[in-house]
Write an enzyme that holds these catalytic residues in place. Structure first.
Site, PDB file in Angstrom:
ATOM      1  N   TYR A  86       0.896  -1.304  -0.135  1.00 43.77           N
ATOM      2  CA  TYR A  86       0.049  -0.117  -0.044  1.00 43.77           C
ATOM      3  C   TYR A  86       1.042   1.233   0.047  1.00 43.77           C
ATOM      4  CZ  TYR A  86      -3.342   3.691   1.382  1.00 43.77           C
ATOM      5  OH  TYR A  86      -3.734   4.823   1.393  1.00 43.77           O
ATOM      6  N   PRO A 144       1.090  14.755   4.073  1.00 42.42           N
ATOM      7  CA  PRO A 144      -0.057  13.966   4.698  1.00 42.42           C
ATOM      8  C   PRO A 144      -0.055  12.597   4.342  1.00 42.42           C
ATOM      9  CG  PRO A 144      -0.785  15.546   3.159  1.00 42.42           C
ATOM     10  CD  PRO A 144       0.679  15.780   3.258  1.00 42.42           C
ATOM     11  N   THR A 145      -0.191  11.552   5.031  1.00 42.01           N
ATOM     12  CA  THR A 145      -0.242  10.112   4.722  1.00 42.01           C
ATOM     13  C   THR A 145      -1.594   9.474   5.508  1.00 42.01           C
ATOM     14  OG1 THR A 145       1.523   9.455   5.897  1.00 42.01           O
ATOM     15  CG2 THR A 145       1.719  10.158   3.389  1.00 42.01           C
ATOM     16  N   ALA A 146      -2.209   8.734   4.998  1.00 42.04           N
ATOM     17  CA  ALA A 146      -3.338   8.166   5.524  1.00 42.04           C
ATOM     18  C   ALA A 146      -2.858   6.949   6.368  1.00 42.04           C
ATOM     19  CB  ALA A 146      -4.496   7.591   4.534  1.00 42.04           C
ATOM     20  N   LYS A 192      -3.552  21.235  -2.620  1.00 39.54           N
ATOM     21  CA  LYS A 192      -2.263  20.202  -2.852  1.00 39.54           C
ATOM     22  C   LYS A 192      -2.686  19.179  -4.149  1.00 39.54           C
ATOM     23  CE  LYS A 192      -0.043  16.038  -0.756  1.00 39.54           C
ATOM     24  NZ  LYS A 192      -0.829  14.780  -1.268  1.00 39.54           N
ATOM     25  N   HIS A 197       0.098  13.177  -6.162  1.00 38.00           N
ATOM     26  CA  HIS A 197      -0.077  12.254  -5.219  1.00 38.00           C
ATOM     27  C   HIS A 197       0.832  11.126  -5.129  1.00 38.00           C
ATOM     28  CE1 HIS A 197      -3.644  11.720  -2.399  1.00 38.00           C
ATOM     29  NE2 HIS A 197      -3.293  10.700  -2.388  1.00 38.00           N
TER      30      HIS A 197
HETATM   31  C1  FMN Z   1       0.853   5.462   1.884  1.00 40.05           C
HETATM   32  C2  FMN Z   1       0.363   6.806   1.440  1.00 40.05           C
HETATM   33  C3  FMN Z   1      -0.788   7.259   1.867  1.00 40.05           C
HETATM   34  C4  FMN Z   1      -1.215   8.646   1.507  1.00 40.05           C
HETATM   35  N1  FMN Z   1      -2.142   9.294   1.942  1.00 40.05           N
HETATM   36  C5  FMN Z   1      -2.513  10.655   1.677  1.00 40.05           C
HETATM   37  C6  FMN Z   1      -3.359  11.296   2.125  1.00 40.05           C
HETATM   38  O1  FMN Z   1      -4.279  10.814   2.829  1.00 40.05           O
HETATM   39  N2  FMN Z   1      -3.916  12.396   1.529  1.00 40.05           N
HETATM   40  C7  FMN Z   1      -3.187  13.103   0.711  1.00 40.05           C
HETATM   41  O2  FMN Z   1      -3.366  14.289   0.543  1.00 40.05           O
HETATM   42  N3  FMN Z   1      -2.067  12.423   0.166  1.00 40.05           N
HETATM   43  C8  FMN Z   1      -1.593  11.351   0.730  1.00 40.05           C
HETATM   44  N4  FMN Z   1      -0.406  10.646   0.129  1.00 40.05           N
HETATM   45  C9  FMN Z   1       0.096  11.136  -0.766  1.00 40.05           C
HETATM   46  C10 FMN Z   1       1.248  12.052  -0.023  1.00 40.05           C
HETATM   47  O3  FMN Z   1       0.853  13.323   0.704  1.00 40.05           O
HETATM   48  C11 FMN Z   1       2.412  12.767  -1.267  1.00 40.05           C
HETATM   49  O4  FMN Z   1       1.602  13.370  -2.047  1.00 40.05           O
HETATM   50  C12 FMN Z   1       3.209  11.765  -1.837  1.00 40.05           C
HETATM   51  O5  FMN Z   1       3.468  10.377  -0.887  1.00 40.05           O
HETATM   52  C13 FMN Z   1       4.472  12.159  -2.311  1.00 40.05           C
HETATM   53  O6  FMN Z   1       5.321  11.214  -3.079  1.00 40.05           O
HETATM   54  P1  FMN Z   1       6.513  10.423  -2.539  1.00 40.05           P
HETATM   55  O7  FMN Z   1       6.065   9.405  -1.854  1.00 40.05           O
HETATM   56  O8  FMN Z   1       7.239  10.021  -3.536  1.00 40.05           O
HETATM   57  O9  FMN Z   1       7.305  11.352  -1.522  1.00 40.05           O
HETATM   58  C14 FMN Z   1      -0.281   9.355   0.408  1.00 40.05           C
HETATM   59  C15 FMN Z   1       0.855   8.690  -0.005  1.00 40.05           C
HETATM   60  C16 FMN Z   1       1.165   7.568   0.249  1.00 40.05           C
HETATM   61  C17 FMN Z   1       2.529   6.793  -0.020  1.00 40.05           C
END
Ligand code: FMN
Length: 383
Positions: A27, A80-82, A255, A279
């Site tokens: 995930y 931000p990450t879920a 974003k 994202h």
């Molecule tokens: C596991 C996971 C969960 C994520 N959850 C969200 C979220 O809840 N809200 C959001 O705006 N972006 C979410 N993102 C995107 C991140 O905020 C971010 O845009 C992205 O991870 C950046 O890319 P990188 O992983 O290459 O640094 C998520 C990314 C990952 C990998």
């Protein structure tokens, strides 16, 4: 491999892979469709080169920058990450405390497993809240009001997830929120007893900020794709975004901005910042990477908005290149999530320390005393 030995992205990734059941690792790791955009997000940084200046008497460079009205010590922060509770039982609390130590932003997802109020209690550090616009407007209003009451510094509205991207790894692994045992995943959970023990013996998994308003994703297992498609409003438009900007009435970013036109519209509705982002390659596969697009956007609106580059960051030099191309700061997701999975708060601190050291060392090698000195004269594109 031990946490202390993790030098780079791949090291944290390998350690996280060992510690996490495979559906959870996948995930974090995965992107949408063929993952073309996921790969390009990082590869794009290799299409240009840094040009150092010599004998600049740098001494100790100043890495600070100001975003969302806050001066922070590092030009990189946690995106931000879920559902961070799945990657380590301390989840968002570990990330928030680690970010506070490095005086940089922790960002809370709408889909966090810890409440806005709990994080505000345990961290005095800079805090950003990430909003999704729900079909049920009372959920959106409630989140904004609670962030105000809890003194969050800024808010970002994610605009690239009106429907969920096609993440085939999650479909194959049967990944759901909350996690549920399926035939495909049984073996993987059984071979990660430490993770299972910590999951079962710590706070109950819930989508803590919305669980009072909806059972889905907390008591009723859903795939993330189902959850997003049921809860979020696919008809969201500029008026809805403007409504959130006004309601928050403070530093606010969209974003997921990828075009100059949309960056200009963000200014018109009162945004103070944009996060150039796709994202992390988890939504529209085949879309342009943030680094490929930043110069165009920065040339057009860089003096009117704070630009944050989000996606693909794996090295300190990626941050330097983004700053030279017009960003005021960068954010990263997977890199700190793998570190969280690998070692909880200590892991996130380790990845932030590594990033600090890489940025600091490379600023000296570039001949730059402050990140303001990193401008487009320091970057040459190969073609
Ligand atoms: C596991 C996971 C969960 C994520 N959850 C969200 C979220 O809840 N809200 C959001 O705006 N972006 C979410 N993102 C995107 C991140 O905020 C971010 O845009 C992205 O991870 C950046 O890319 P990188 O992983 O290459 O640094 C998520 C990314 C990952 C990998």
């Amino acid at each position: 491999m031990k946490l202390e030995d993790c030098q780079n992205f791949e090291d944290f990734r390998k350690l996280a892979k060992k510690k996490l059941p495979s559906p959870i690792f996948a995930y974090i790791d995965g992107g949408s469709d063929d993952e073309v955009t996921l790969r390009r997000n990082t590869d794009a940084f290799n299409d240009c080169d840094l040009v150092p200046n010599i004998l600049a008497s740098v001494g100790s460079p100043d890495l600070s920058t100001t975003i969302f009205g806050k001066k922070i010590d590092l030009p990189i922060f946690l995106a931000p990450t879920a559902m961070q509770r799945l990657y380590h039982h301390e989840g968002d609390k570990a990330s928030a405390k680690a970010a506070e130590k490095f005086d940089t932003f922790y960002s809370m997802s709408t889909m966090a497993n810890t409440t806005i109020e709990e994080i505000s209690k345990i961290s005095k550090g800079p805090k950003l809240f990430q909003l999704y616009v729900h079909k049920d407007q009372s959920i959106t209003d409630d989140l904004i009001q609670r962030c105000k009451n809890s003194n969050f510094d800024g808010m970002c509205l994610t605009v690239d997830t009106l429907v969920a991207g096609n993440r085939e790894k999650d479909k194959r692994s049967g990944f759901t929120t909350p996690p549920k045992l399926s035939l495909q995943s049984l073996f993987s959970f059984a071979t990660h007893p430490n993770w299972v023990f910590n999951y079962l013996t710590h706070e109950k998994f819930e989508l803590a900020n919305v669980s009072k308003k909806t059972d889905k994703g907390t008591n009723i297992s859903k795939s993330v794709i189902e959850y997003i498609n049921e809860q979020y409003d696919p008809a969201m438009n500029w008026k809805d975004a403007e409504y959130c900007v006004k309601k928050w009435n403070g530093p606010f970013a969209l974003k997921g901005v990828m075009s100059v036109d949309d960056a200009k519209k963000a200014i018109d509705i009162g945004c103070t910042a944009i996060m150039i982002s796709n994202h992390g390659g988890r939504q529209l596969d085949g879309s342009r990477s943030p680094f490929d697009q930043i110069k165009l956007i920065s040339d057009a609106v860089g003096d009117k908005l704070e630009i944050i580059l989000d996606g693909g960051i794996r090295r300190g030099t990626h941050v330097l290149k983004a700053l030279a191309a017009g960003a005021k700061a960068c954010s990263f997701g997977r890199m700190f999530l793998f570190a969280l999975g690998a070692g909880g708060q200590k892991g996130v601190e380790k990845v932030l320390q590594n990033m600090h050291d890489e940025i600091y060392r490379n600023m000296i090698l570039m001949g730059c005393k402050s990140i303001k000195e990193l401008d487009n004269t320091k970057l040459i594109y190969r073609k």
